[in-house]
Design an enzyme around this catalytic site. Structure first.
Site, PDB file in Angstrom:
ATOM      1  N   PRO A  98      22.283 -13.739  18.583  1.00 57.80           N
ATOM      2  CA  PRO A  98      21.651 -12.460  18.222  1.00 57.80           C
ATOM      3  C   PRO A  98      21.761 -11.411  19.333  1.00 57.80           C
ATOM      4  O   PRO A  98      22.068 -11.752  20.478  1.00 57.80           O
ATOM      5  CB  PRO A  98      20.187 -12.848  18.008  1.00 57.80           C
ATOM      6  CG  PRO A  98      19.999 -14.077  18.824  1.00 57.80           C
ATOM      7  CD  PRO A  98      21.311 -14.796  18.842  1.00 57.80           C
ATOM      8  N   THR A  99      21.497 -10.183  18.982  1.00 51.98           N
ATOM      9  CA  THR A  99      21.516  -9.118  19.985  1.00 51.98           C
ATOM     10  C   THR A  99      20.317  -9.301  20.929  1.00 51.98           C
ATOM     11  O   THR A  99      19.208  -9.584  20.475  1.00 51.98           O
ATOM     12  CB  THR A  99      21.441  -7.745  19.282  1.00 51.98           C
ATOM     13  OG1 THR A  99      22.510  -7.681  18.344  1.00 51.98           O
ATOM     14  CG2 THR A  99      21.563  -6.600  20.266  1.00 51.98           C
ATOM     15  N   SER A 136      31.255 -19.108  16.710  1.00 48.12           N
ATOM     16  CA  SER A 136      30.273 -18.021  16.698  1.00 48.12           C
ATOM     17  C   SER A 136      30.962 -16.726  17.113  1.00 48.12           C
ATOM     18  O   SER A 136      31.891 -16.751  17.917  1.00 48.12           O
ATOM     19  CB  SER A 136      29.164 -18.273  17.719  1.00 48.12           C
ATOM     20  OG  SER A 136      28.522 -19.486  17.480  1.00 48.12           O
ATOM     21  N   GLU A 173      35.504 -16.828  12.827  1.00 49.30           N
ATOM     22  CA  GLU A 173      35.399 -16.964  11.364  1.00 49.30           C
ATOM     23  C   GLU A 173      35.501 -15.585  10.739  1.00 49.30           C
ATOM     24  O   GLU A 173      34.958 -14.622  11.268  1.00 49.30           O
ATOM     25  CB  GLU A 173      34.113 -17.684  10.971  1.00 49.30           C
ATOM     26  CG  GLU A 173      32.813 -17.185  11.612  1.00 49.30           C
ATOM     27  CD  GLU A 173      32.183 -16.008  10.926  1.00 49.30           C
ATOM     28  OE1 GLU A 173      32.617 -15.701   9.801  1.00 49.30           O
ATOM     29  OE2 GLU A 173      31.295 -15.373  11.522  1.00 49.30           O
ATOM     30  N   LEU A 175      34.893 -15.407   7.350  1.00 52.25           N
ATOM     31  CA  LEU A 175      34.333 -15.599   6.010  1.00 52.25           C
ATOM     32  C   LEU A 175      33.294 -14.539   5.722  1.00 52.25           C
ATOM     33  O   LEU A 175      32.581 -14.076   6.603  1.00 52.25           O
ATOM     34  CB  LEU A 175      33.742 -16.999   5.848  1.00 52.25           C
ATOM     35  CG  LEU A 175      32.530 -17.414   6.684  1.00 52.25           C
ATOM     36  CD1 LEU A 175      31.234 -16.948   6.069  1.00 52.25           C
ATOM     37  CD2 LEU A 175      32.524 -18.920   6.809  1.00 52.25           C
ATOM     38  N   LYS A 228      38.219 -10.402  16.475  1.00 50.09           N
ATOM     39  CA  LYS A 228      37.069 -10.603  15.592  1.00 50.09           C
ATOM     40  C   LYS A 228      36.149  -9.377  15.609  1.00 50.09           C
ATOM     41  O   LYS A 228      35.766  -8.845  14.570  1.00 50.09           O
ATOM     42  CB  LYS A 228      36.306 -11.856  16.036  1.00 50.09           C
ATOM     43  CG  LYS A 228      34.939 -12.027  15.424  1.00 50.09           C
ATOM     44  CD  LYS A 228      35.022 -12.336  13.947  1.00 50.09           C
ATOM     45  CE  LYS A 228      33.720 -12.088  13.243  1.00 50.09           C
ATOM     46  NZ  LYS A 228      33.056 -13.189  12.669  1.00 50.09           N
ATOM     47  N   LEU A 229      35.849  -8.899  16.825  1.00 58.41           N
ATOM     48  CA  LEU A 229      34.993  -7.714  16.928  1.00 58.41           C
ATOM     49  C   LEU A 229      35.670  -6.513  16.276  1.00 58.41           C
ATOM     50  O   LEU A 229      35.034  -5.717  15.578  1.00 58.41           O
ATOM     51  CB  LEU A 229      34.689  -7.380  18.397  1.00 58.41           C
ATOM     52  CG  LEU A 229      33.896  -8.391  19.218  1.00 58.41           C
ATOM     53  CD1 LEU A 229      33.522  -7.793  20.566  1.00 58.41           C
ATOM     54  CD2 LEU A 229      32.635  -8.804  18.486  1.00 58.41           C
ATOM     55  N   CYS A 284      26.611  -9.777  11.092  1.00 58.74           N
ATOM     56  CA  CYS A 284      27.745  -9.512  11.986  1.00 58.74           C
ATOM     57  C   CYS A 284      28.025  -8.045  12.316  1.00 58.74           C
ATOM     58  O   CYS A 284      28.249  -7.718  13.479  1.00 58.74           O
ATOM     59  CB  CYS A 284      29.012 -10.119  11.394  1.00 58.74           C
ATOM     60  SG  CYS A 284      29.066 -11.892  11.684  1.00 58.74           S
TER      61      CYS A 284
HETATM   62  C1  UDX Z   1      26.921 -17.004  12.463  1.00 57.23           C
HETATM   63  C2  UDX Z   1      27.795 -16.908  13.691  1.00 57.23           C
HETATM   64  O1  UDX Z   1      28.160 -18.155  14.126  1.00 57.23           O
HETATM   65  C3  UDX Z   1      27.106 -16.108  14.692  1.00 57.23           C
HETATM   66  O2  UDX Z   1      27.912 -15.885  15.743  1.00 57.23           O
HETATM   67  C4  UDX Z   1      26.812 -14.825  14.047  1.00 57.23           C
HETATM   68  O3  UDX Z   1      26.368 -13.938  14.958  1.00 57.23           O
HETATM   69  C5  UDX Z   1      25.812 -15.019  12.998  1.00 57.23           C
HETATM   70  O4  UDX Z   1      26.453 -15.755  12.069  1.00 57.23           O
HETATM   71  P1  UDX Z   1      25.182 -18.326  11.309  1.00 57.23           P
HETATM   72  O5  UDX Z   1      25.738 -19.642  10.913  1.00 57.23           O
HETATM   73  O6  UDX Z   1      25.209 -17.266  10.285  1.00 57.23           O
HETATM   74  O7  UDX Z   1      25.915 -17.847  12.603  1.00 57.23           O
HETATM   75  O8  UDX Z   1      23.757 -18.399  11.967  1.00 57.23           O
HETATM   76  P2  UDX Z   1      22.546 -19.271  11.545  1.00 57.23           P
HETATM   77  O9  UDX Z   1      22.505 -19.416  10.066  1.00 57.23           O
HETATM   78  O10 UDX Z   1      21.384 -18.715  12.273  1.00 57.23           O
HETATM   79  O11 UDX Z   1      22.887 -20.729  12.126  1.00 57.23           O
HETATM   80  C6  UDX Z   1      22.912 -21.076  13.447  1.00 57.23           C
HETATM   81  C7  UDX Z   1      22.333 -22.485  13.571  1.00 57.23           C
HETATM   82  O12 UDX Z   1      22.508 -22.949  14.910  1.00 57.23           O
HETATM   83  C8  UDX Z   1      20.850 -22.590  13.260  1.00 57.23           C
HETATM   84  O13 UDX Z   1      20.642 -23.519  12.227  1.00 57.23           O
HETATM   85  C9  UDX Z   1      20.227 -23.072  14.579  1.00 57.23           C
HETATM   86  O14 UDX Z   1      19.140 -23.953  14.394  1.00 57.23           O
HETATM   87  C10 UDX Z   1      21.404 -23.773  15.231  1.00 57.23           C
HETATM   88  N1  UDX Z   1      21.291 -23.933  16.680  1.00 57.23           N
HETATM   89  C11 UDX Z   1      21.025 -22.868  17.473  1.00 57.23           C
HETATM   90  C12 UDX Z   1      21.473 -25.191  17.257  1.00 57.23           C
HETATM   91  O15 UDX Z   1      21.684 -26.170  16.551  1.00 57.23           O
HETATM   92  N2  UDX Z   1      21.417 -25.310  18.619  1.00 57.23           N
HETATM   93  C13 UDX Z   1      21.138 -24.285  19.430  1.00 57.23           C
HETATM   94  O16 UDX Z   1      21.086 -24.450  20.649  1.00 57.23           O
HETATM   95  C14 UDX Z   1      20.949 -23.007  18.829  1.00 57.23           C
HETATM   96  C1  UDX Z   2      31.543  -9.777   7.323  1.00 56.17           C
HETATM   97  C2  UDX Z   2      33.083  -9.767   7.327  1.00 56.17           C
HETATM   98  O1  UDX Z   2      33.554  -9.283   6.063  1.00 56.17           O
HETATM   99  C3  UDX Z   2      33.623 -11.142   7.620  1.00 56.17           C
HETATM  100  O2  UDX Z   2      35.027 -11.124   7.704  1.00 56.17           O
HETATM  101  C4  UDX Z   2      33.019 -11.611   8.931  1.00 56.17           C
HETATM  102  O3  UDX Z   2      33.492 -12.855   9.278  1.00 56.17           O
HETATM  103  C5  UDX Z   2      31.521 -11.608   8.876  1.00 56.17           C
HETATM  104  O4  UDX Z   2      31.071 -10.291   8.558  1.00 56.17           O
HETATM  105  P1  UDX Z   2      29.679 -10.445   5.607  1.00 56.17           P
HETATM  106  O5  UDX Z   2      28.758  -9.741   6.545  1.00 56.17           O
HETATM  107  O6  UDX Z   2      29.319 -11.811   5.159  1.00 56.17           O
HETATM  108  O7  UDX Z   2      31.133 -10.573   6.237  1.00 56.17           O
HETATM  109  O8  UDX Z   2      29.840  -9.585   4.260  1.00 56.17           O
HETATM  110  P2  UDX Z   2      30.708  -8.308   3.854  1.00 56.17           P
HETATM  111  O9  UDX Z   2      31.258  -8.569   2.511  1.00 56.17           O
HETATM  112  O10 UDX Z   2      31.662  -7.909   4.884  1.00 56.17           O
HETATM  113  O11 UDX Z   2      29.598  -7.178   3.665  1.00 56.17           O
HETATM  114  C6  UDX Z   2      28.876  -6.638   4.754  1.00 56.17           C
HETATM  115  C7  UDX Z   2      27.999  -5.512   4.282  1.00 56.17           C
HETATM  116  O12 UDX Z   2      28.784  -4.406   3.879  1.00 56.17           O
HETATM  117  C8  UDX Z   2      27.118  -5.835   3.095  1.00 56.17           C
HETATM  118  O13 UDX Z   2      25.842  -5.286   3.278  1.00 56.17           O
HETATM  119  C9  UDX Z   2      27.812  -5.192   1.928  1.00 56.17           C
HETATM  120  O14 UDX Z   2      26.959  -4.852   0.880  1.00 56.17           O
HETATM  121  C10 UDX Z   2      28.405  -3.971   2.586  1.00 56.17           C
HETATM  122  N1  UDX Z   2      29.583  -3.436   1.890  1.00 56.17           N
HETATM  123  C11 UDX Z   2      30.730  -4.167   1.830  1.00 56.17           C
HETATM  124  C12 UDX Z   2      29.523  -2.176   1.308  1.00 56.17           C
HETATM  125  O15 UDX Z   2      28.496  -1.489   1.365  1.00 56.17           O
HETATM  126  N2  UDX Z   2      30.651  -1.689   0.691  1.00 56.17           N
HETATM  127  C13 UDX Z   2      31.804  -2.387   0.615  1.00 56.17           C
HETATM  128  O16 UDX Z   2      32.778  -1.864   0.044  1.00 56.17           O
HETATM  129  C14 UDX Z   2      31.843  -3.667   1.202  1.00 56.17           C
END
Ligand code: UDX
Ligand code: UDX
Length: 474
Positions: A98-99, A136, A173, A175, A228-229, A284
């Site tokens: 997180p931020t 991540s 990723e 996705l 990615k960024l 993200c």
């Molecule tokens: C993703 C990306 O990996 C991350 O970089 C991005 O910023 C947010 O999306 P995501 O899978 O969506 O992460 O996050 P989250 O659903 O919060 O899952 C992270 C998991 O890691 C949590 O279940 C948390 O419990 C676990 N965790 C965290 C550990 O197992 N060990 C730790 O030390 C910290």
């Molecule tokens: C995004 C990236 O697409 C993915 O490649 C990366 O790995 C993680 O971040 P995600 O955040 O899961 O994925 O969803 P995304 O479909 O990108 O939508 C992000 C936000 O943009 C949502 O709030 C969605 O509603 C919005 N969005 C998307 C719009 O408002 N208009 C669009 O045309 C597309």
């Protein structure tokens, strides 16, 4: 032929929105590899292991099927992080980043404490050679941090036991939630960054079980992290761009759908990611742009930082702009008015609410004293409670007399309401029976459609006033 390390066991630290679906797809496609998804959150792991697949902690179309096929065969969800690390040939890091909310870089830089903690655990428990894969989203050059931690332990351990060795790879990723399984199964590309050829080949070998090798890109570590960024910043920028044009449409009588269609047919622009809406959300986009801004600030690229900052500013402005329009249309006051919010997740087909535009918009409406009923087909009440912060809600100071309730039925909630507000593009909102809804609403009654998904003709003919983002004059 290039050599690679044999991979028999994989561990993924973090069983969240990324770790869970990604590992399910790998396990399904690689029956000869055992995949252990480990997490410190006991409840989360218990949910992944529940017999009733409706109770999985992450909702993703297609995920249930994959879990059904692989769980307890070659896919395991566990809280035993140490053992999972010990036996793994390859470890994915999918913990949250997180931020930062305080300290240096607060509000911009990512908090890497979970990544660091995981790296320390890997350093402690790993045996033999281990490939560590950053999944991540992380700031550029995080691989350096991971490497330093791993190296420090290795040097310390060398004297006492058999040496451990590590290769660090970046494999971001791409996705998108709601279509994660399809994105993982049929990706546009897979990106692998690293310096160790053999490690890169090992990871590429896993993906080649189901992905054509022409789609597997190999780069240096830093290009991979920065890509990615950059990808997320570009996608977010498109949404801020189209949302800014939506605002112009509303004052000029142009129609945002027509404009998006017209520009999208230009193959140089392309037609994807051009849907105007209440602003982008999700875990993200905001975070990655903040990371990019932090990076620019750090290297003294002030103008570049300002450029990307504007993408975020337009996003916040969009959320506030929509709130303002709703308030103005309802005669400048929401005090005592019942408003039904349709959709709380940040996009359709996910139960994820992180940084959802609905949060800010609901807070704005509550500040104006609205009585909200919030309906979402997949988001649970407790999650909305967390996001809206119940404590603040009860404080008169923050939200005046604004209150909210969880809605189980759109039709029930619509009774005596003044407005319905569509914030997420769930498919069921396309088929609402407006006649039935309108009959029970207090007139003049409004439909605010920020996603342009409802059947507006039917809504209008049922007696509702309709405001569509980017289409109706404000
Ligand atoms: C993703 C990306 O990996 C991350 O970089 C991005 O910023 C947010 O999306 P995501 O899978 O969506 O992460 O996050 P989250 O659903 O919060 O899952 C992270 C998991 O890691 C949590 O279940 C948390 O419990 C676990 N965790 C965290 C550990 O197992 N060990 C730790 O030390 C910290
Ligand atoms: C995004 C990236 O697409 C993915 O490649 C990366 O790995 C993680 O971040 P995600 O955040 O899961 O994925 O969803 P995304 O479909 O990108 O939508 C992000 C936000 O943009 C949502 O709030 C969605 O509603 C919005 N969005 C998307 C719009 O408002 N208009 C669009 O045309 C597309």
């Amino acid at each position: 032929m290039k050599k690679f390390y044999p991979i028999k066991k994989i561990c993924c630290i973090g069983a969240g929105y990324v770790g869970g679906p990604t590992m399910s797809v790998i396990a399904n496609n690689c029956p000869n590899i055992d995949v252990y998804v480990a997490d410190i959150d006991v409840d989360r792991i218990a949910s992944w292991n529940k017999k009733d697949l409706e109770q999985l902690p992450v909702y993703e179309p297609g995920l249930k099927n994959l879990i059904k096929k692989s769980r307890d065969l070659n896919l395991f969800f566990t809280t035993n992080i140490a053992d999972s690390i010990k036996q793994a040939d390859m470890i994915f890091l999918s913990v949250n980043t997180p931020t930062k909310i305080k300290g240096i870089g607060a509000g911009k830089a990512s908090d890497l404490k979970w990544v660091e903690e995981s790296a320390r655990q890997i350093a402690k428990y790993a045996e033999g050679h281990t490939i560590v894969v950053e999944k991540s989203t992380i700031p550029v050059r995080t691989a350096d941090t991971i490497n330093q931690i791993l190296l420090a332990y290795r040097e310390k351990d060398e004297a006492i036991s058999s040496p451990k060795t590590f290769s660090v790879l970046s494999n971001p990723e791409f996705l998108s939630e709601g279509t994660a399984i399809n994105d993982l199964q049929n990706p546009d590309r897979v990106l692998i960054g690293g310096h160790d050829e053999m490690a890169i080949e090992s990871l590429a070998f896993i993906y080649r079980h189901w992905i054509d090798k022409s789609k597997i890109l190999k780069t240096n570590l830093w290009s991979s992290e920065l890509s990615k960024l950059t990808a997320n910043a570009f996608l977010a920028q498109r949404i801020s761009s189209i949302n800014s044009i939506a605002a112009i449409c509303e004052v000029t009588s142009a129609n945002i759908n027509e404009v998006a269609n017209a520009i999208g047919m230009d193959s140089r622009i392309g037609n994807k990611f051009l849907k105007s809406g209440p602003g982008f959300g999700g875990s993200c986009f905001t975070k990655d742009i903040l990371n990019l801004i932090y990076l620019c600030d750090f290297y003294g690229l002030e103008k570049v930082a300002e450029y990307w900052e504007q993408v975020l500013k337009i996003n916040i402005w969009t959320r506030d702009r929509i709130s303002r329009i709703i308030i103005e249309k309802l005669f400048g006051t929401l005090s005592g008015k019942k408003l039904v919010v349709l959709g709380f997740s940040f996009k359709a087909n996910t139960n994820d609410t992180r940084d959802s535009s609905a949060i800010q918009i609901c807070k704005n409406l509550l500040e104006e004293g609205a009585k909200l009923e919030i309906y979402d087909p997949k988001v649970k009440k407790e999650q909305i409670e967390n996001e809206l912060n119940e404590k603040n809600l009860n404080s008169q100071e923050n939200f005046r007399d604004g209150t909210w309730e969880y809605s189980e039925s759109i039709y029930q909630s619509a009774i005596n309401s003044d407005a319905l507000i569509i914030l997420t593009e769930w498919e069921e909102f396309e088929n609402i029976n407006w006649q039935k809804i309108s009959a029970n609403m207090r007139k003049p009654a409004w439909l605010f459609d920020t996603r342009n998904v409802a059947n507006h003709d039917l809504a209008k003919s049922s007696g509702l006033l309709v405001w569509q983002l980017g289409r109706d004059l404000i």
